[in-house]
Design an enzyme around this catalytic site. Sequence first.
Site, PDB file in Angstrom:
ATOM      1  N   ALA A 142       0.640  -1.256  -0.477  1.00  0.00           N
ATOM      2  CA  ALA A 142      -0.201   0.281   0.004  1.00  0.00           C
ATOM      3  C   ALA A 142       0.779   1.719  -0.272  1.00  0.00           C
ATOM      4  O   ALA A 142       1.190   1.448   1.343  1.00  0.00           O
ATOM      5  CB  ALA A 142      -1.143   0.154   1.039  1.00  0.00           C
ATOM      6  N   CYS A 143       0.745   1.984  -1.024  1.00  0.00           N
ATOM      7  CA  CYS A 143       1.436   3.286  -1.345  1.00  0.00           C
ATOM      8  C   CYS A 143       1.872   4.291   0.363  1.00  0.00           C
ATOM      9  O   CYS A 143       2.811   4.529   0.308  1.00  0.00           O
ATOM     10  CB  CYS A 143       1.200   4.179  -2.157  1.00  0.00           C
TER      11      CYS A 143
END
Length: 263
Positions: A142-143
């Site tokens: 997840a960025c």
Amino acid sequence: MTRSGGRWRLIVDGAAGGAWNMAVDRAMLVAHAAAEAPPTLRLYRWTPPAVSLGRFQSADDVDLPYCAAEGLEICRRPTGGRGVLHDDELTYSIVAGVADGLPRGVRRSYAVLCEALAEAYRALGVDASLTARDRGERGSGACYLHATSADLSLGAAKLSGSAQVWSGDSCLQHGSFVVDRDVTREARVFMLNDEHTRALERSTATIAAVIGRRPSWDEVTSAVAEAVGRVFSVELEPATLSGDELEMAGRMRQDHVVRSTLT
């Protein structure tokens, strides 16, 4: 920085599917690199909400059955980085090059482009700045669980992530202005455990949460466009994609599909 002057295109698109949005950004880069299109700021949204994966990221980072049940399209960006859930946000893409005043090199070009993004945030009442040092969970797909010097933050909270790719002397950078975030949904998409879900909630910020209201889409659009114009000393002219760019994006769309709601 070297100010470019002159005129850039401003393309304000309606909401579209994820693979199409990525194909359009890529087509603009190809056209600019071939000297067939001017520097461009494009602003757009997503329907249905979509998950974009980095160019080399594994789809195993995403809960595919959950995304299918929620009607979330999964697409692949032409840029690198980690996965992003695109939902309640305005996305920007900038295609420009060295001849347009963009310095060579990833770090220097990020700094210049993010100067414009930070100005846009400040116009909306959010005191954004470039992240001083890398932090967060490196192992997650997840960025928004990881912040780098290419991202904008409000103190210790990540506001916006950006990703970049070059073709010759031309650059594409795109990223998100997140108006609001559904942490529970994002955690399900990226299969985050309870600890990482709490970290996501604790270490991110949204425009609505900071200013205490939802800005209109027109308000966010105007803030971004005006900031880019000021930083690059350019006049932004409303425009549309060329016929060649539309045709190219149509051919490229399937390259960016990981899982589509249309198939």
